[in-house]
Design a protein around this motif. Structure first.
Motif, PDB file in Angstrom:
ATOM      1  N   THR A 131       0.822  -1.212   0.000  1.00 56.75           N
ATOM      2  CA  THR A 131       0.000   0.000   0.000  1.00 56.75           C
ATOM      3  C   THR A 131       0.852   1.257   0.000  1.00 56.75           C
ATOM      4  OG1 THR A 131      -1.796  -1.117   1.164  1.00 56.75           O
ATOM      5  CG2 THR A 131      -1.723   1.287   1.330  1.00 56.75           C
ATOM      6  N   ALA A 132       1.818   1.306   0.904  1.00 54.17           N
ATOM      7  CA  ALA A 132       2.661   2.493   1.021  1.00 54.17           C
ATOM      8  C   ALA A 132       3.504   2.704  -0.226  1.00 54.17           C
ATOM      9  CB  ALA A 132       3.557   2.377   2.255  1.00 54.17           C
ATOM     10  N   SER A 133       4.072   1.640  -0.774  1.00 55.29           N
ATOM     11  CA  SER A 133       4.971   1.777  -1.917  1.00 55.29           C
ATOM     12  C   SER A 133       4.233   2.246  -3.164  1.00 55.29           C
ATOM     13  CB  SER A 133       5.699   0.460  -2.199  1.00 55.29           C
ATOM     14  OG  SER A 133       4.802  -0.558  -2.572  1.00 55.29           O
ATOM     15  N   THR A 134       3.074   1.639  -3.449  1.00 57.84           N
ATOM     16  CA  THR A 134       2.345   2.056  -4.646  1.00 57.84           C
ATOM     17  C   THR A 134       1.792   3.473  -4.504  1.00 57.84           C
ATOM     18  OG1 THR A 134       0.389   0.888  -3.779  1.00 57.84           O
ATOM     19  CG2 THR A 134       1.723  -0.258  -5.419  1.00 57.84           C
ATOM     20  N   MET A 135       1.344   3.836  -3.295  1.00 58.09           N
ATOM     21  CA  MET A 135       0.791   5.171  -3.115  1.00 58.09           C
ATOM     22  C   MET A 135       1.872   6.248  -3.182  1.00 58.09           C
ATOM     23  SD  MET A 135      -1.804   7.082  -2.909  1.00 58.09           S
ATOM     24  CE  MET A 135      -3.195   5.993  -2.552  1.00 58.09           C
ATOM     25  N   ILE A 136       3.038   5.986  -2.618  1.00 59.16           N
ATOM     26  CA  ILE A 136       4.061   7.029  -2.629  1.00 59.16           C
ATOM     27  C   ILE A 136       4.633   7.219  -4.035  1.00 59.16           C
ATOM     28  CG2 ILE A 136       6.131   5.643  -2.078  1.00 59.16           C
ATOM     29  CD1 ILE A 136       6.886   7.953  -0.129  1.00 59.16           C
ATOM     30  N   ALA A 140       4.205  10.629  -6.093  1.00 58.10           N
ATOM     31  CA  ALA A 140       5.357  11.353  -6.639  1.00 58.10           C
ATOM     32  C   ALA A 140       5.151  11.652  -8.124  1.00 58.10           C
ATOM     33  CB  ALA A 140       6.629  10.541  -6.427  1.00 58.10           C
ATOM     34  N   VAL A 141       4.643  10.660  -8.862  1.00 57.07           N
ATOM     35  CA  VAL A 141       4.409  10.864 -10.299  1.00 57.07           C
ATOM     36  C   VAL A 141       3.258  11.843 -10.520  1.00 57.07           C
ATOM     37  CG1 VAL A 141       3.866   9.746 -12.500  1.00 57.07           C
ATOM     38  CG2 VAL A 141       5.351   8.591 -10.851  1.00 57.07           C
ATOM     39  N   VAL A 142       2.260  11.823  -9.660  1.00 56.43           N
ATOM     40  CA  VAL A 142       1.167  12.799  -9.750  1.00 56.43           C
ATOM     41  C   VAL A 142       1.709  14.217  -9.628  1.00 56.43           C
ATOM     42  CG1 VAL A 142      -0.785  13.746  -8.448  1.00 56.43           C
ATOM     43  CG2 VAL A 142      -0.739  11.323  -9.035  1.00 56.43           C
ATOM     44  N   VAL A 143       2.626  14.428  -8.688  1.00 57.94           N
ATOM     45  CA  VAL A 143       3.254  15.742  -8.516  1.00 57.94           C
ATOM     46  C   VAL A 143       4.013  16.144  -9.778  1.00 57.94           C
ATOM     47  CG1 VAL A 143       5.081  16.980  -7.278  1.00 57.94           C
ATOM     48  CG2 VAL A 143       3.424  15.601  -6.011  1.00 57.94           C
ATOM     49  N   ILE A 144       4.787  15.212 -10.308  1.00 54.51           N
ATOM     50  CA  ILE A 144       5.595  15.498 -11.499  1.00 54.51           C
ATOM     51  C   ILE A 144       4.704  15.785 -12.706  1.00 54.51           C
ATOM     52  CG2 ILE A 144       7.257  14.498 -13.124  1.00 54.51           C
ATOM     53  CD1 ILE A 144       8.353  12.927 -10.626  1.00 54.51           C
ATOM     54  N   VAL A 145       3.670  14.979 -12.885  1.00 56.11           N
ATOM     55  CA  VAL A 145       2.731  15.184 -13.990  1.00 56.11           C
ATOM     56  C   VAL A 145       2.057  16.540 -13.871  1.00 56.11           C
ATOM     57  CG1 VAL A 145       0.490  14.417 -14.891  1.00 56.11           C
ATOM     58  CG2 VAL A 145       2.312  12.753 -14.496  1.00 56.11           C
ATOM     59  N   ASN A 146       1.709  16.930 -12.657  1.00 56.97           N
ATOM     60  CA  ASN A 146       1.057  18.225 -12.445  1.00 56.97           C
ATOM     61  C   ASN A 146       1.937  19.384 -12.885  1.00 56.97           C
ATOM     62  OD1 ASN A 146      -1.290  19.658 -11.239  1.00 56.97           O
ATOM     63  ND2 ASN A 146       0.277  20.520  -9.912  1.00 56.97           N
ATOM     64  N   VAL A 157      -6.603  12.906 -16.117  1.00 55.13           N
ATOM     65  CA  VAL A 157      -6.845  11.489 -16.388  1.00 55.13           C
ATOM     66  C   VAL A 157      -5.673  10.652 -15.899  1.00 55.13           C
ATOM     67  CG1 VAL A 157      -7.056   9.755 -18.213  1.00 55.13           C
ATOM     68  CG2 VAL A 157      -8.411  11.850 -18.324  1.00 55.13           C
ATOM     69  N   VAL A 158      -4.451  11.095 -16.185  1.00 51.92           N
ATOM     70  CA  VAL A 158      -3.261  10.367 -15.745  1.00 51.92           C
ATOM     71  C   VAL A 158      -3.181  10.349 -14.226  1.00 51.92           C
ATOM     72  CG1 VAL A 158      -0.730  10.399 -15.712  1.00 51.92           C
ATOM     73  CG2 VAL A 158      -1.951  10.800 -17.848  1.00 51.92           C
ATOM     74  N   GLN A 159      -3.418  11.483 -13.587  1.00 55.24           N
ATOM     75  CA  GLN A 159      -3.328  11.555 -12.132  1.00 55.24           C
ATOM     76  C   GLN A 159      -4.372  10.669 -11.452  1.00 55.24           C
ATOM     77  OE1 GLN A 159      -3.634  15.876 -11.912  1.00 55.24           O
ATOM     78  NE2 GLN A 159      -1.518  16.017 -11.216  1.00 55.24           N
ATOM     79  N   LEU A 160      -5.603  10.744 -11.915  1.00 54.66           N
ATOM     80  CA  LEU A 160      -6.659   9.920 -11.321  1.00 54.66           C
ATOM     81  C   LEU A 160      -6.398   8.433 -11.551  1.00 54.66           C
ATOM     82  CD1 LEU A 160      -9.845  12.026 -12.210  1.00 54.66           C
ATOM     83  CD2 LEU A 160      -8.870  11.646  -9.940  1.00 54.66           C
ATOM     84  N   ALA A 166      -3.216   2.728  -7.361  1.00 52.25           N
ATOM     85  CA  ALA A 166      -2.647   2.553  -6.016  1.00 52.25           C
ATOM     86  C   ALA A 166      -3.712   2.101  -5.024  1.00 52.25           C
ATOM     87  CB  ALA A 166      -2.002   3.855  -5.550  1.00 52.25           C
ATOM     88  N   VAL A 167      -4.907   2.650  -5.133  1.00 50.45           N
ATOM     89  CA  VAL A 167      -6.006   2.257  -4.243  1.00 50.45           C
ATOM     90  C   VAL A 167      -6.403   0.802  -4.494  1.00 50.45           C
ATOM     91  CG1 VAL A 167      -8.450   2.645  -3.705  1.00 50.45           C
ATOM     92  CG2 VAL A 167      -6.890   4.593  -3.915  1.00 50.45           C
ATOM     93  N   LEU A 168      -6.439   0.399  -5.755  1.00 51.49           N
ATOM     94  CA  LEU A 168      -6.790  -0.986  -6.085  1.00 51.49           C
ATOM     95  C   LEU A 168      -5.769  -1.968  -5.523  1.00 51.49           C
ATOM     96  CD1 LEU A 168      -8.038  -0.644  -9.780  1.00 51.49           C
ATOM     97  CD2 LEU A 168      -9.416  -1.101  -7.737  1.00 51.49           C
ATOM     98  N   VAL A 169      -4.497  -1.624  -5.614  1.00 50.81           N
ATOM     99  CA  VAL A 169      -3.460  -2.488  -5.033  1.00 50.81           C
ATOM    100  C   VAL A 169      -3.681  -2.617  -3.526  1.00 50.81           C
ATOM    101  CG1 VAL A 169      -0.996  -2.719  -4.532  1.00 50.81           C
ATOM    102  CG2 VAL A 169      -1.743  -2.043  -6.821  1.00 50.81           C
TER     103      VAL A 169
END
Length: 216
Positions: A131-136, A140-146, A157-160, A166-169
């Motif tokens: 959980t922690a690894s996929t979410m972090i 991080a990629v959400v921040v970079i994409v933003n 779309v990419v961020q969501l 990550a939530v599914l994992v």
């Protein structure tokens, strides 16, 4: 400075919530039984075949070998694009999470759930490493994409999609029986806590390096 203080304040609240949750798990685990059992039952149901196939495939994304490989590819890609601060953010995120998650597991030493497991695993239960690894990494990629993507719709779309994955994992760990729901909450708290700590440092370094032409 104000922005940095905001992230540090958020991190302190998240750290407090993580410590409180860990304290209850360590000393009063029976207080969480009703919640954990209800969520487990709702997610697992009667373990239908199609759901079992879906969740056992999804959970693999959070395996150490997979998540480290993804991070390695992202770091190589970002370095080639001369996005050095972004590469270091991904590296720091997975490294810091790995150390913190492992340390917390040994601090709290929570046994795995006693219900049926659909896969084999080892180690303590709290917090959930997958959980922690996929979410972090997703965060991080959400921040970079933003910061890097210009097209607003594509960006969202990419961020969501990243957060959803990550939530599914995380939910898959409950379904396959190797984590309590409160392990998942602990993993999310840890991931967002580290991201809050890293972000202000990363953003300052990124601005400085771009100003000095050390990166694009």
């Amino acid at each position: 400075m104000k922005n940095k203080q905001l992230h540090l304040r958020n991190a302190s609240f998240l750290a407090l919530a993580l410590v409180i949750l860990g304290y209850v798990i360590k000393f009063y685990p029976e207080q969480l039984t009703t919640f954990d059992t209800a969520v487990q039952s709702a997610i697992r149901g009667n373990l239908p075949d199609l759901a079992t196939q879906f969740w056992t495939r999804i959970t693999v994304i959070g395996n150490t070998s997979v998540i480290v490989s993804i991070c390695f590819l992202l770091i190589v890609l970002f370095h080639r694009k001369q996005w050095k601060a972004e590469a270091y953010l991904v590296l720091a995120s997975i490294a810091g999470m790995g150390v913190a998650s492992t340390a917390l597991k040994y601090v709290y030493q929570r046994p795995r759930p006693s219900i049926e497991w659909l896969i084999d695993t080892i180690g303590y239960s709290f917090p959930s490493w997958h959980t922690a690894s996929t979410m972090i990494v997703a965060g991080a990629v959400v921040v970079i994409v933003n910061q890097r993507m210009k097209h607003q719709l594509a960006k969202r779309v990419v961020q969501l999609s990243l957060i959803l994955l990550a939530v599914l994992v995380a939910l898959s760990r409950i379904y396959i029986g190797v984590h309590y729901p409160t392990d998942i909450i602990g993993g999310w708290l840890l991931a967002v806590l580290l991201l809050e700590l890293y972000y202000s440092v990363y953003d300052r370094i990124r601005f400085t390096w771009r100003f000095q032409s050390k990166q694009k």
